[in-house]
Design an enzyme around this catalytic site. Structure first.
Site, short mmCIF file in Angstrom:
data_model
loop_
_atom_site.label_atom_id
_atom_site.label_comp_id
_atom_site.label_asym_id
_atom_site.label_seq_id
_atom_site.Cartn_x
_atom_site.Cartn_y
_atom_site.Cartn_z
N LYS A 1 -7.72 -0.44 11.26
CA LYS A 1 -7.09 -0.87 9.99
C LYS A 1 -5.81 -0.05 9.77
CE LYS A 1 -6.25 -1.16 5.41
NZ LYS A 1 -5.32 -0.35 4.62
N ASP B 1 3.72 -14.44 12.15
CA ASP B 1 2.40 -14.79 11.63
C ASP B 1 1.44 -13.61 11.83
OD1 ASP B 1 -0.15 -15.79 11.28
OD2 ASP B 1 0.30 -17.72 12.19
N GLU C 1 0.83 -1.22 0.00
CA GLU C 1 0.00 0.00 0.00
C GLU C 1 0.86 1.27 0.00
OE1 GLU C 1 -3.16 0.00 2.90
OE2 GLU C 1 -3.50 2.15 2.61
N HIS D 1 -1.82 11.40 0.35
CA HIS D 1 -1.77 10.14 -0.40
C HIS D 1 -1.65 10.36 -1.89
CE1 HIS D 1 -3.62 6.96 2.43
NE2 HIS D 1 -2.90 7.80 3.11
P1 NDP Z 1 8.33 -23.64 15.71
O1 NDP Z 1 7.46 -24.83 15.58
O2 NDP Z 1 9.30 -23.34 14.62
O3 NDP Z 1 9.04 -23.77 17.12
C1 NDP Z 1 10.01 -22.90 17.56
C2 NDP Z 1 11.25 -23.68 17.86
O4 NDP Z 1 12.33 -22.79 18.03
C3 NDP Z 1 11.14 -24.44 19.18
O5 NDP Z 1 10.59 -25.69 19.02
C4 NDP Z 1 12.59 -24.46 19.64
O6 NDP Z 1 13.18 -25.70 19.32
C5 NDP Z 1 13.31 -23.44 18.80
N1 NDP Z 1 14.01 -22.46 19.63
C6 NDP Z 1 15.31 -22.12 19.48
N2 NDP Z 1 15.65 -21.18 20.37
C7 NDP Z 1 14.56 -20.92 21.11
C8 NDP Z 1 14.30 -20.02 22.18
N3 NDP Z 1 15.26 -19.23 22.68
N4 NDP Z 1 13.06 -19.99 22.70
C9 NDP Z 1 12.08 -20.76 22.19
N5 NDP Z 1 12.27 -21.65 21.20
C10 NDP Z 1 13.49 -21.73 20.64
O7 NDP Z 1 7.48 -22.31 15.88
P2 NDP Z 1 6.40 -21.94 16.96
O8 NDP Z 1 6.07 -23.04 17.90
O9 NDP Z 1 6.88 -20.65 17.55
O10 NDP Z 1 5.13 -21.69 16.07
C11 NDP Z 1 5.09 -20.61 15.17
C12 NDP Z 1 4.54 -21.08 13.85
O11 NDP Z 1 3.32 -21.77 14.06
C13 NDP Z 1 4.23 -19.95 12.93
O12 NDP Z 1 4.77 -20.27 11.67
C14 NDP Z 1 2.71 -19.94 12.85
O13 NDP Z 1 2.28 -19.49 11.60
C15 NDP Z 1 2.36 -21.38 13.07
N6 NDP Z 1 1.05 -21.74 13.62
C16 NDP Z 1 0.16 -20.80 14.08
C17 NDP Z 1 -1.06 -21.21 14.60
C18 NDP Z 1 -1.99 -20.15 15.12
O14 NDP Z 1 -1.63 -19.01 15.18
N7 NDP Z 1 -3.20 -20.51 15.51
C19 NDP Z 1 -1.43 -22.61 14.68
C20 NDP Z 1 -0.38 -23.50 14.23
C21 NDP Z 1 0.80 -23.07 13.71
P3 NDP Z 1 13.53 -26.79 20.40
O15 NDP Z 1 13.03 -26.31 21.73
O16 NDP Z 1 12.82 -27.98 19.93
O17 NDP Z 1 15.01 -26.88 20.35
#
Ligand code: NDP
Length: 421
Positions: free
Chosen positions: A259, A275, A79, A372
């Site tokens: 918005k 997200d 935009e 704009h």
């Molecule tokens: P991930 O599944 O990528 O998990 C984040 C990973 O980062 C953890 O599992 C962890 O790995 C790793 N990590 C590394 N360093 C850190 C730290 N310092 N603190 C925390 N974690 C760390 O992502 P999210 O669980 O954050 O989920 C986000 C995604 O989920 C987005 O893409 C979103 O679009 C999607 N999503 C959204 C939904 C909704 O909004 N309703 C529903 C489902 C999905 P480990 O601990 O294993 O080493």
């Protein structure tokens, strides 16, 4: 649709060939798709049936000072004037010392919904008595977050109907947005509830109504900064206060006000690889928390200062999802220079408030179209086929022209090319 069976199993080259063979696209279209695809290496790992990267412009929001620190703010938006307005709003706030932001808490919430309950009060008592055990079940399902210093923090119950109970789990997800880790934990707790209490679980899923991840940012602008040729700073401040009141009273105005805030919030959220649908959903739910949808920002005038405040649920991460995967997102995090997810969320909220200030300022003074217009005319010039060296000349002509529709723009462009103008 013929040709698209098991499309997801095809290679990227095969998918494009199908589009060509089924005559959806010609060779030029395919060449454009190939040009922006980055050979499909990343996109194909992120989404299904991948064909190409969709490009949206990125620019920098400037003048942002949050809690005394200066930031460059990458913003992704299609935009015109969003980035200009965000930078302008921030310039006004900078004159008053910049934004003051704070994160009140940073826990993600999820829910396990139990159905077909016969004695809901008894079930609530049982769950409360068993809280520590259920938190342990959650933590055992994702031990790495506990090792990082996070983990499940508390449980609460909400009776939705006599036969329907939500068990809400709050988790410290550290640097992640946490959707996936939370869903894993919720499913483990749901399983325990099913097996131990013999209750039916309807679903277990995180909630995007992130009321435990609230970020507040504030701005203070001396009225002298707001004065324009024909209107005093005090008058502008009073009008912005009135505009803010209007957004509290009228959902039609509140929606447009919000918005405008999301113009900035989304642009930064996308640039940071987070997200934005989650942030949008949570923010609008928060705007309706009193039962009526209201403006998310509040502005008031006090002792020669215009004061603004914005609180948003902002469960963003500095890791997870696409953040460490997409090269441009990694570069954007270098530009943000935020040390963690909390700092990032304070920048995002501040852009929302800066954006809102710029919009209200324009609305109560010149009107939104004047600022704009040049950018809109630039888009119009591009849309009728003006080349790089013709755009600015065509915009100048359109500015002087009475009609500013595409037919007139095309006509002026033709005249320009025939050197009649
Ligand atoms: P991930 O599944 O990528 O998990 C984040 C990973 O980062 C953890 O599992 C962890 O790995 C790793 N990590 C590394 N360093 C850190 C730290 N310092 N603190 C925390 N974690 C760390 O992502 P999210 O669980 O954050 O989920 C986000 C995604 O989920 C987005 O893409 C979103 O679009 C999607 N999503 C959204 C939904 C909704 O909004 N309703 C529903 C489902 C999905 P480990 O601990 O294993 O080493």
């Amino acid at each position: 649709m013929r040709g698209f069976g098991k499309y997801y199993r095809k290679t990227w080259e095969e998918r494009l060939a199908i589009l060509r063979d089924t005559f959806y696209l010609d060779d030029n279209d395919i060449a454009e798709i190939e040009h922006v695809s980055g050979n499909g290496e990343i996109g194909d790992t992120m989404v299904e049936n991948f064909i190409t990267q969709f490009e949206i412009p990125e620019g920098l929001g400037l003048n942002y000072v949050v809690n005394g620190k200066e930031y460059l703010v990458p913003m992704v938006t299609e935009e015109p004037s969003v980035i200009a307005a965000a930078s302008n709003g921030a310039r006004l706030v900078k004159a008053g010392g910049g934004f003051n932001a704070e994160v009140k808490s940073r826990l993600m919430l999820g829910q396990i919904v139990i159905e077909n309950i016969t004695d809901v009060d008894e079930l609530v008592r049982k769950i409360k008595a068993d809280q520590e055990h259920l938190l342990k079940v959650a933590n055992d399902a994702h031990p790495s977050i506990v090792r990082r210093g996070g983990g499940a923090r508390w449980l609460r119950t909400r009776i939705l109907a006599n036969d329907l109970l939500s068990v809400d789990l709050a988790v410290d997800v550290q640097e992640a947005m946490g959707a996936n880790m939370l869903n894993t934990m919720l499913e483990a707790v749901a399983n325990e509830i099913q097996c131990t209490y013999h209750q039916d679980v309807l679903m277990s899923i995180m909630s995007n109504y992130a009321t435990e991840s609230l970020v507040t940012t504030k701005a203070r602008i001396p009225v002298s900064e707001l004065a324009k040729e024909n209107i005093s700073g005090e008058e502008v401040a009073l009008k912005i206060q009135q505009a803010s009141r209007l957004a509290q009273l009228d959902p039609y105005r509140a929606t447009t006000n919000n918005k405008g805030i999301m113009n900035g919030v989304d642009a930064v959220t996308i640039a940071s690889g987070n997200d934005w649908r989650a942030i949008e959903a949570g923010s609008h739910a928060y705007a309706a928390r009193d039962g009526q949808y209201k403006g998310l920002s509040q502005w008031y005038f006090e002792d020669g200062i215009l004061i603004g405040e914005l609180t948003l649920p902002l469960p963003v991460g500095s890791v997870g999802g696409s953040i460490k995967i997409v090269p441009l997102v990694k570069i954007n995090h270098k530009l943000f220079k935020a040390k963690d997810a909390k700092e990032l969320s304070m920048i995002i909220a501040s852009v929302g408030l800066g954006q809102n200030l710029a919009a209200l300022y324009a609305l109560v003074t010149d009107g939104i179209q004047r600022g704009h217009m040049r950018l809109q005319l630039k888009s119009l010039a591009v849309s009728v086929g003006a080349k790089q060296d013709e755009i600015s000349k065509l915009v100048n002509l359109l500015e002087k022209n009475k009609k500013r529709d595409s037919a007139s723009a095309r006509e002026l462009l033709e005249k320009l090319r025939r050197e009649e103008l």
